[in-house]
Design a protein around this motif. Sequence first.
Motif, short mmCIF file in Angstrom:
data_model
loop_
_atom_site.label_atom_id
_atom_site.label_comp_id
_atom_site.label_asym_id
_atom_site.label_seq_id
_atom_site.Cartn_x
_atom_site.Cartn_y
_atom_site.Cartn_z
N ILE A 10 -38.96 139.96 -83.34
CA ILE A 10 -38.24 138.80 -82.84
C ILE A 10 -39.11 137.60 -83.16
N ALA A 64 -37.78 130.44 -85.29
CA ALA A 64 -37.01 131.30 -84.40
C ALA A 64 -35.55 130.88 -84.34
N GLY A 65 -34.72 131.80 -83.86
CA GLY A 65 -33.33 131.49 -83.54
C GLY A 65 -32.38 131.37 -84.71
N ASN A 114 -33.26 132.68 -79.62
CA ASN A 114 -32.72 133.94 -80.14
C ASN A 114 -31.76 134.56 -79.13
#
Length: 122
Positions: A10, A64-65, A114
Amino acid sequence: MGNPVGWFEIYVDDMARARAFYEAMLGVTLTPLESPGIELWAFPMDAAMYGASGALARMEGFSAGRNSVLVYFSCADCAVEAARAVAAGGQLQRAKMSIGQYGHIALLIDTEGNMIGLHSMG
């Protein structure tokens, strides 16, 4: 042939914030893994147990995301971890809901943007 997923990562922008979120939500302690060019903090793992493990990852040039993979964390009652996630700074995307004979899920947005899932049979 084993299960199709052997590992997950992640990606995060702020490792300290992300670690605090996941440790609070799941009630676990993440441990550092050495890897050149990428900062990794692993979730607890036991190779003899069912399921895959993985880590939070931070790498220059990959924010991220922005991914399209949804990781589900197993738990006894996904409503409990969902409440912990919100208390730790996450956002509830979808409260605990039945998926019929397959149990229940909850969907959340972590502190890094996320979307993650929680799965429980109860």
